[in-house]
Design a protein around this motif. Structure first.
Motif, PDB file in Angstrom:
ATOM      1  N   GLY A 181     -47.814  11.384  -8.035  1.00  0.00           N
ATOM      2  CA  GLY A 181     -49.292  10.938  -8.333  1.00  0.00           C
ATOM      3  C   GLY A 181     -49.413  10.110  -9.415  1.00  0.00           C
ATOM      4  N   LEU A 182     -48.555  10.547 -10.501  1.00  0.00           N
ATOM      5  CA  LEU A 182     -48.787   9.966 -11.699  1.00  0.00           C
ATOM      6  C   LEU A 182     -48.155   8.332 -11.812  1.00  0.00           C
ATOM      7  N   MET A 183     -47.058   8.134 -11.011  1.00  0.00           N
ATOM      8  CA  MET A 183     -46.721   6.861 -10.645  1.00  0.00           C
ATOM      9  C   MET A 183     -47.624   6.103  -9.888  1.00  0.00           C
ATOM     10  N   LEU A 184     -48.392   6.502  -9.025  1.00  0.00           N
ATOM     11  CA  LEU A 184     -49.425   6.230  -8.175  1.00  0.00           C
ATOM     12  C   LEU A 184     -50.711   5.498  -9.122  1.00  0.00           C
ATOM     13  N   PHE A 185     -50.876   6.480 -10.056  1.00  0.00           N
ATOM     14  CA  PHE A 185     -52.034   6.174 -11.119  1.00  0.00           C
ATOM     15  C   PHE A 185     -51.412   4.912 -11.816  1.00  0.00           C
ATOM     16  N   LEU A 186     -50.434   4.818 -12.213  1.00  0.00           N
ATOM     17  CA  LEU A 186     -49.974   3.375 -12.821  1.00  0.00           C
ATOM     18  C   LEU A 186     -50.389   2.247 -12.266  1.00  0.00           C
ATOM     19  N   LEU A 187     -50.026   2.448 -10.840  1.00  0.00           N
ATOM     20  CA  LEU A 187     -50.312   1.288  -9.910  1.00  0.00           C
ATOM     21  C   LEU A 187     -51.844   1.057  -9.628  1.00  0.00           C
ATOM     22  N   ALA A 188     -52.635   2.407  -9.449  1.00  0.00           N
ATOM     23  CA  ALA A 188     -53.891   2.169  -9.036  1.00  0.00           C
ATOM     24  C   ALA A 188     -54.593   1.755 -10.450  1.00  0.00           C
ATOM     25  N   ALA A 189     -54.226   2.160 -11.464  1.00  0.00           N
ATOM     26  CA  ALA A 189     -55.128   1.823 -12.792  1.00  0.00           C
ATOM     27  C   ALA A 189     -55.026   0.290 -12.838  1.00  0.00           C
ATOM     28  N   GLY A 190     -54.137  -0.558 -12.757  1.00  0.00           N
ATOM     29  CA  GLY A 190     -54.315  -1.826 -12.789  1.00  0.00           C
ATOM     30  C   GLY A 190     -55.011  -2.475 -11.923  1.00  0.00           C
ATOM     31  N   LEU A 191     -54.781  -1.889 -10.626  1.00  0.00           N
ATOM     32  CA  LEU A 191     -55.672  -2.451  -9.353  1.00  0.00           C
ATOM     33  C   LEU A 191     -57.050  -2.159  -9.235  1.00  0.00           C
ATOM     34  N   THR A 192     -57.398  -1.096  -9.754  1.00  0.00           N
ATOM     35  CA  THR A 192     -58.873  -0.623  -9.904  1.00  0.00           C
ATOM     36  C   THR A 192     -59.572  -1.479 -11.075  1.00  0.00           C
ATOM     37  N   LEU A 193     -58.784  -1.723 -11.864  1.00  0.00           N
ATOM     38  CA  LEU A 193     -59.485  -2.744 -12.986  1.00  0.00           C
ATOM     39  C   LEU A 193     -59.769  -4.114 -12.482  1.00  0.00           C
ATOM     40  N   VAL A 194     -58.773  -4.557 -11.991  1.00  0.00           N
ATOM     41  CA  VAL A 194     -58.807  -5.978 -11.508  1.00  0.00           C
ATOM     42  C   VAL A 194     -60.053  -5.871 -10.327  1.00  0.00           C
ATOM     43  N   PHE A 195     -59.931  -5.088  -9.326  1.00  0.00           N
ATOM     44  CA  PHE A 195     -60.962  -4.801  -8.367  1.00  0.00           C
ATOM     45  C   PHE A 195     -62.322  -4.538  -9.122  1.00  0.00           C
ATOM     46  N   GLY A 196     -62.532  -3.698 -10.016  1.00  0.00           N
ATOM     47  CA  GLY A 196     -63.613  -3.545 -10.743  1.00  0.00           C
ATOM     48  C   GLY A 196     -64.340  -4.386 -11.547  1.00  0.00           C
ATOM     49  N   ILE A 197     -63.589  -5.058 -12.381  1.00  0.00           N
ATOM     50  CA  ILE A 197     -64.034  -6.202 -13.276  1.00  0.00           C
ATOM     51  C   ILE A 197     -64.120  -7.442 -12.735  1.00  0.00           C
ATOM     52  N   MET A 198     -62.918  -7.821 -11.790  1.00  0.00           N
ATOM     53  CA  MET A 198     -62.924  -9.295 -11.271  1.00  0.00           C
ATOM     54  C   MET A 198     -63.696  -9.419 -10.007  1.00  0.00           C
ATOM     55  N   ASP A 199     -63.834  -8.272  -9.210  1.00  0.00           N
ATOM     56  CA  ASP A 199     -64.250  -8.015  -7.965  1.00  0.00           C
ATOM     57  C   ASP A 199     -63.559  -8.945  -7.104  1.00  0.00           C
ATOM     58  N   MET A 200     -62.136  -8.683  -7.292  1.00  0.00           N
ATOM     59  CA  MET A 200     -61.084  -9.378  -6.638  1.00  0.00           C
ATOM     60  C   MET A 200     -60.080  -8.369  -5.814  1.00  0.00           C
ATOM     61  N   ILE A 201     -60.153  -8.642  -4.513  1.00  0.00           N
ATOM     62  CA  ILE A 201     -58.766  -7.716  -3.532  1.00  0.00           C
ATOM     63  C   ILE A 201     -57.584  -8.644  -3.815  1.00  0.00           C
ATOM     64  N   ASN A 202     -56.582  -7.910  -4.574  1.00  0.00           N
ATOM     65  CA  ASN A 202     -55.318  -8.451  -5.040  1.00  0.00           C
ATOM     66  C   ASN A 202     -54.136  -7.792  -4.324  1.00  0.00           C
ATOM     67  N   LEU A 203     -53.740  -8.139  -3.006  1.00  0.00           N
ATOM     68  CA  LEU A 203     -52.797  -7.900  -2.198  1.00  0.00           C
ATOM     69  C   LEU A 203     -51.457  -8.116  -2.737  1.00  0.00           C
ATOM     70  N   ALA A 204     -51.405  -8.924  -3.691  1.00  0.00           N
ATOM     71  CA  ALA A 204     -50.155  -9.332  -4.567  1.00  0.00           C
ATOM     72  C   ALA A 204     -49.590  -8.240  -5.449  1.00  0.00           C
ATOM     73  N   HIS A 205     -50.554  -7.114  -5.683  1.00  0.00           N
ATOM     74  CA  HIS A 205     -50.337  -5.978  -6.827  1.00  0.00           C
ATOM     75  C   HIS A 205     -48.962  -5.395  -6.533  1.00  0.00           C
ATOM     76  N   GLY A 206     -48.743  -5.162  -5.192  1.00  0.00           N
ATOM     77  CA  GLY A 206     -47.429  -4.502  -4.967  1.00  0.00           C
ATOM     78  C   GLY A 206     -46.165  -5.202  -4.952  1.00  0.00           C
ATOM     79  N   SER A 207     -46.355  -6.522  -5.269  1.00  0.00           N
ATOM     80  CA  SER A 207     -45.088  -7.620  -5.463  1.00  0.00           C
ATOM     81  C   SER A 207     -44.912  -7.567  -6.875  1.00  0.00           C
TER      82      SER A 207
END
Length: 306
Positions: free
Chosen positions: A17-43
């Motif tokens: 769960g903590l490793m998922l949080f490291l991934l999700a933290a950046g993803l949710t900031l990009v989604f929340g601030i930039m209003d952007m769906i970034n499928l390249a995050h996993g890359s």
């Protein structure tokens, strides 16, 4: 089913769960601030794992590999944001999905060209290769304890950064009301680049730490990206606190479910039936969790947008 088994699965779930949080933290900031769906995050998670593995093998030091991999992935993330993603901010979500999916495919092929199709080996530090005794004969892998410690430390530092600094105030303002943040003088363009690079660095931390436990291979980012999206939907888009709680819930449910559900099915059914039904039911538990949370709170547990 024993208390030791439950405790072990709880620690495994906390670590994942903590490793998922490291991934999700950046993803949710990009989604929340930039209003952007970034499928390249996993890359970025995949590239970070490969960089960490390559430098660790070349230098003979896991710590050096992790540090160089994190910095390198942050630089790649910043370059990607400036060169490509910045042009997608004003486009609709369908264009963003298609554009970032194309980046995902290109990253997979680029990694295959550079490192080859075979998985890359990444070993944990020799000093942490064995188990440690916690109490009463209960042993747990030392490396997994390191992951839990680093995950908790990063989560704490990220909390302080977001809630106690001026940059964090700008990030929260951007997540809540981007137009108002721009009107108040926030340099949104630089903020976007910094947030994206920071999210890429967190991806590399997760990829490097999970590399010795999971296979470092082409396409490793897709499956964990789905879990990261589930986390931010459960926690609330743009919310760091929600991402942490959602990641812990998903980590514990997914890890414990894959071990305990087949065991419970084995008590109720025959061995063959339990072997087929147990893993199938365990694999959908996180989606049942997501549906339950959305039924109760459609905006997630702690949405940044009121």
């Amino acid at each position: 089913m024993t208390a030791i088994l439950i405790l072990e699965q709880a620690l495994n779930g906390l670590q994942f769960g903590l490793m998922l949080f490291l991934l999700a933290a950046g993803l949710t900031l990009v989604f929340g601030i930039m209003d952007m769906i970034n499928l390249a995050h996993g890359s970025l998670y995949m590239v970070g794992a490969y960089l960490v593995a390559t430098v660790a093998v070349a230098s003979g030091s896991f710590v050096v590999g992790l540090a160089v991999g994190v910095l390198g992935t942050a630089a790649i993330g910043a370059l990607l944001e400036v060169a490509v993603l910045r042009r997608l901010y004003q486009r609709d979500h369908l264009s963003q999905v298609l554009g970032t999916f194309a980046i995902l495919l290109m990253c997979n092929e680029a990694v295959r060209m550079v490192w080859g199709p075979q998985p890359v080996s990444l070993n944990p530090p020799a000093a942490l290769a064995g188990p440690v005794e916690l109490f009463g004969g209960f042993t747990y892998p030392a490396y997994r304890l390191l992951i839990i410690g680093i995950g908790l430390a990063v989560a704490g530092l990220l909390y302080l950064l977001v809630t106690r600094t001026r940059v964090g105030m700008q990030v929260r303002a951007g997540a809540s009301n981007r137009e108002m943040a721009m009107a108040m003088g926030t340099r949104v363009q630089w903020l976007f680049t910094a947030v994206f690079a920071f999210g890429a660095a967190l991806c590399a931390v997760a990829g490097g730490l999970l590399g010795p436990l999971l296979a470092v291979q082409v396409g490793m980012g897709e499956s964990i990206l789905i879990l990261a999206f589930v986390v931010i939907v459960i926690g609330g888009i743009g919310s760091i606190r929600g991402a942490l709680l959602g990641a812990l819930l998903v980590g514990v449910v997914d890890t414990a479910g894959r071990t305990l559900v087949p065991m419970l099915f084995g008590l109720w059914m025959g061995g063959d039936a339990a072997g087929q039904a147990g893993p199938a039911v365990a694999s959908i538990l996180i989606y049942v969790l997501m549906a339950t949370v959305l039924y109760w709170r459609p905006q997630g547990l702690f949405p940044a947008h009121g």
